[in-house]
Design a protein around this motif. Structure first.
Motif, PDB file in Angstrom:
ATOM      1  N   ARG A 195       0.875  -0.960  -0.180  1.00 41.30           N
ATOM      2  CA  ARG A 195       0.029  -0.022   0.127  1.00 41.30           C
ATOM      3  C   ARG A 195       0.882   1.195   0.146  1.00 41.30           C
ATOM      4  O   ARG A 195       0.700   2.110  -0.807  1.00 41.30           O
ATOM      5  CB  ARG A 195      -1.002   0.002   1.168  1.00 41.30           C
ATOM      6  N   HIS A 196       2.005   1.226   0.697  1.00 36.50           N
ATOM      7  CA  HIS A 196       2.573   2.200   0.897  1.00 36.50           C
ATOM      8  C   HIS A 196       3.437   2.647  -0.446  1.00 36.50           C
ATOM      9  O   HIS A 196       3.599   3.557  -0.852  1.00 36.50           O
ATOM     10  CB  HIS A 196       3.790   2.176   2.072  1.00 36.50           C
ATOM     11  N   LEU A 197       4.055   1.531  -1.044  1.00 34.60           N
ATOM     12  CA  LEU A 197       4.704   1.713  -2.225  1.00 34.60           C
ATOM     13  C   LEU A 197       3.763   2.265  -3.346  1.00 34.60           C
ATOM     14  O   LEU A 197       4.110   3.114  -4.244  1.00 34.60           O
ATOM     15  CB  LEU A 197       5.232   0.227  -2.992  1.00 34.60           C
ATOM     16  N   ARG A 198       2.413   1.851  -3.127  1.00 34.37           N
ATOM     17  CA  ARG A 198       1.626   2.331  -4.274  1.00 34.37           C
ATOM     18  C   ARG A 198       1.393   3.811  -4.168  1.00 34.37           C
ATOM     19  O   ARG A 198       1.327   4.755  -5.077  1.00 34.37           O
ATOM     20  CB  ARG A 198       0.173   1.633  -4.280  1.00 34.37           C
ATOM     21  N   GLN A 199       1.208   4.498  -2.889  1.00 36.09           N
ATOM     22  CA  GLN A 199       1.145   5.685  -2.531  1.00 36.09           C
ATOM     23  C   GLN A 199       2.381   6.553  -2.851  1.00 36.09           C
ATOM     24  O   GLN A 199       2.242   7.748  -3.638  1.00 36.09           O
ATOM     25  CB  GLN A 199       1.055   6.026  -1.135  1.00 36.09           C
ATOM     26  N   LEU A 200       3.431   6.037  -2.850  1.00 31.94           N
ATOM     27  CA  LEU A 200       4.641   6.590  -2.856  1.00 31.94           C
ATOM     28  C   LEU A 200       5.063   6.748  -4.426  1.00 31.94           C
ATOM     29  O   LEU A 200       5.444   7.903  -4.924  1.00 31.94           O
ATOM     30  CB  LEU A 200       5.970   5.891  -2.543  1.00 31.94           C
ATOM     31  N   VAL A 201       4.348   5.874  -5.296  1.00 29.55           N
ATOM     32  CA  VAL A 201       4.696   5.907  -6.680  1.00 29.55           C
ATOM     33  C   VAL A 201       3.455   6.839  -7.214  1.00 29.55           C
ATOM     34  O   VAL A 201       3.913   7.971  -8.150  1.00 29.55           O
ATOM     35  CB  VAL A 201       4.481   4.529  -7.204  1.00 29.55           C
ATOM     36  N   ALA A 202       2.308   6.928  -6.583  1.00 28.78           N
ATOM     37  CA  ALA A 202       1.185   7.804  -7.086  1.00 28.78           C
ATOM     38  C   ALA A 202       1.634   9.283  -7.015  1.00 28.78           C
ATOM     39  O   ALA A 202       1.403  10.120  -7.755  1.00 28.78           O
ATOM     40  CB  ALA A 202      -0.108   7.421  -6.437  1.00 28.78           C
ATOM     41  N   GLU A 203       2.137   9.543  -5.615  1.00 27.43           N
ATOM     42  CA  GLU A 203       2.565  10.960  -5.285  1.00 27.43           C
ATOM     43  C   GLU A 203       3.949  11.303  -5.912  1.00 27.43           C
ATOM     44  O   GLU A 203       4.276  12.574  -6.027  1.00 27.43           O
ATOM     45  CB  GLU A 203       2.597  11.268  -3.867  1.00 27.43           C
ATOM     46  N   GLY A 204       4.684  10.457  -6.715  1.00 33.88           N
ATOM     47  CA  GLY A 204       6.017  10.664  -7.337  1.00 33.88           C
ATOM     48  C   GLY A 204       7.177  10.366  -6.625  1.00 33.88           C
ATOM     49  O   GLY A 204       8.242  11.141  -7.024  1.00 33.88           O
TER      50      GLY A 204
END
Length: 194
Positions: free
Chosen positions: A31-40
């Protein structure tokens, strides 16, 4: 402090991270990786491999290919080069290839890393760095894969072989030559050694 912020606190610009590297700082790593990728914050380089880009005056800097391949393989025993490197031998190769080859001991196949294609070939032995002698041997090994006049190049290789350092050439043919390279180059080297 939220877990995502704690995780961000451990990231260093310019570093590549495998998913498994980040598990120690997050209980919800996916979940954190998805968030970090989504926010750039992170860029996904390949399955399970992420990059925290360095900022430059021209924008985010991509990772250098050696670091990228090392993180992907989890190993520093590899050799990266391009068929364009054969052109430096001046034996008649002139084509330009948009291809990076990685000789290694772990992976075989075509992989896209950070938007770049790499062709991984498992080899039992390869040098740490490119040398003219290795390139000559490797060119003979791979001559049939190039879009060039193979007969002309082979004639030029035979001439070039005779003016190289003979003992280095013989070492490279013995260590890295396939059956074809050994069959073609060893008799010439033996004859030159006299």
């Amino acid at each position: 402090m939220k877990t995502l912020e704690k995780l961000k606190g451990h990231l260093q610009r310019g570093n590549l991270y495998r998913r498994s590297d980040l598990e120690q700082w997050s209980t919800s790593v996916d979940r954190h990786l998805r968030q970090l990728v989504a926010e750039g914050t992170l860029q996904k380089m390949s399955q399970g491999l992420y990059y925290f880009p360095k900022e430059t005056d021209f924008g985010p800097a991509p990772p250098d290919e050696s670091s990228l391949v090392q993180a992907f393989l989890k190993d520093d025993n590899f050799l990266i080069f391009s068929p364009n490197d054969y052109n430096s031998l001046r034996v008649g190769t002139t084509q330009l290839y948009n291809k990076r080859i990685v000789y290694n001991h772990k992976r075989h196949g075509e992989f896209e890393l950070g938007g770049r294609k790499f062709f991984f070939h498992m080899k039992p032995k390869f040098p740490k760095k490119l040398t003219p002698e290795f390139l000559l041997v490797d060119l003979v090994n791979n001559l049939d894969t190039l879009a060039e006049d193979q007969n002309l190049i082979l004639c030029n290789i035979l001439i070039k072989t005779k003016i190289q350092n003979i003992s280095k050439m013989k070492q490279n043919v013995t260590a890295y030559g396939g059956l074809r390279a050994k069959k073609i180059l060893l008799p010439i080297l033996e004859e030159t050694l006299g």
